[in-house]
Design an enzyme around this catalytic site. Sequence first.
Site, PDB file in Angstrom:
ATOM      1  N   ASP A  76      43.724  44.024  47.574  1.00  0.00           N
ATOM      2  CA  ASP A  76      42.282  44.085  47.312  1.00  0.00           C
ATOM      3  C   ASP A  76      41.761  42.731  46.843  1.00  0.00           C
ATOM      4  O   ASP A  76      42.521  41.887  46.346  1.00  0.00           O
ATOM      5  CB  ASP A  76      41.948  45.184  46.291  1.00  0.00           C
ATOM      6  CG  ASP A  76      42.617  44.988  44.934  1.00  0.00           C
ATOM      7  OD1 ASP A  76      43.799  44.591  44.900  1.00  0.00           O
ATOM      8  OD2 ASP A  76      41.962  45.220  43.901  1.00  0.00           O
ATOM      9  N   GLU A 138      44.319  46.204  42.356  1.00  0.00           N
ATOM     10  CA  GLU A 138      44.817  45.339  41.280  1.00  0.00           C
ATOM     11  C   GLU A 138      43.652  44.784  40.479  1.00  0.00           C
ATOM     12  O   GLU A 138      43.712  44.680  39.254  1.00  0.00           O
ATOM     13  CB  GLU A 138      45.633  44.184  41.881  1.00  0.00           C
ATOM     14  CG  GLU A 138      46.368  43.330  40.837  1.00  0.00           C
ATOM     15  CD  GLU A 138      45.538  42.180  40.269  1.00  0.00           C
ATOM     16  OE1 GLU A 138      45.967  41.596  39.260  1.00  0.00           O
ATOM     17  OE2 GLU A 138      44.439  41.862  40.788  1.00  0.00           O
TER      18      GLU A 138
HETATM   19 ZN    ZN Z   1      45.066  38.455  42.095  1.00  0.00          ZN
END
Ligand code: ZN
Length: 387
Positions: A76, A138
């Site tokens: 992401d 993340e």
């Molecule tokens: Zn990163």
Amino acid sequence: MPAPSEHVVDTIARTIGFTTVSRDSNLALIEWARAHLEGLGARCRLTYDSERRKANLFASLGPEQDGGVALSGHTDVVPVDGQAWDTDPFRAEVAQDCLYGRGAADMKGFVGTALALAPEFVANGLRQPLHFAFSYDEEIGCIGVRDLIADLAHAGIKPDSVIVGEPTSMRVVIGHKGKHGYRCTVRGLSCHSAYAPQGVNAVEAAAEIIAYLKGMARRFRDRGPHDALFDVTHTTVHTGVIRGGTALNIVPKECSFDFEFRHLPGDDPAALFEEVKTFAEQTLLPEMKRVDPVSGFEWEVLAVMPGLDVASDSNPARLALGLTDFRDIGKVSYGTEASLFQQAGMPAIVCGPGSIEQAHKPNEYVSLDQLAQCEAFLHRLMHRVCG
Ligand SMILES: [Zn+2]
């Protein structure tokens, strides 16, 4: 200046072309990476989010045995909303010896390089497993990788060394801070401000706690402990959001604020949190309760990320130091997924192309020189694990 191979640049460009902002699905990228790795004979495990809009991919090449090396990265990226880009952020462009695009540094540069070189690892004959661990979400609190790690524990898969390719300018990072975030909601008692003593002012109670937090921050700054390997050498405390009150002539009945500790791996975040709660409950609460017995505080945990502290002679640190041009080790103030791998018994370091300075910003880029260094790093790894 050394340049990365064309195939590496093309593969990174391909990954940037998938718009994997955290709020969107990452499945197109994951399916593409899975097809690529399965085509090379990889054993793939997917773990999905509850809506099956996003997935982690864990793929293993080489012999089916314990240990091995894992190359880890998140798929992401942060949004581009409100940012002034000179190029299309989701169309990689090479200019002035740099590759531009959202995620170029954070961290599709690493993910793309690893994927591009996978066929070469296979062609050279892996003597030990080579794993790819690609996660989702993340950027919004290392959400996805927790399921990936739980799945590995369940399956009994445990790499000896995890290399998390967040941008470190290809320096080996063996430590980072932990982050614990909280929300405090103060419940007071409202009244006309002309009769302020009959109310419990929630904004003022919040302000006193925030001032206490600031005092803690100064204490860490002035008295440590300090770790000189970090750019910010001590634990930091910060209040980022506050909401409360409606009008000047009303004593506010509610106020909430969000604060965080970014702590050295050796500092205990639970003890820091207890210290704040103790101040609120012992110093402020009795006075509040004398006016209104139901006034008080609610505490909510917003984020928990452990710190990373890996020995410089641990498997992944020794391995990575043998693969880079730099022999020095470092520590960073930002958090990564490495600490979650380490916590689960899979020792991890952070080493990847590009600089955190360019992450999350408009015109994000990674220099071709950095990509060439990353490619050389993985080629040296190839000599270690193949043949
Ligand atoms: Zn990163």
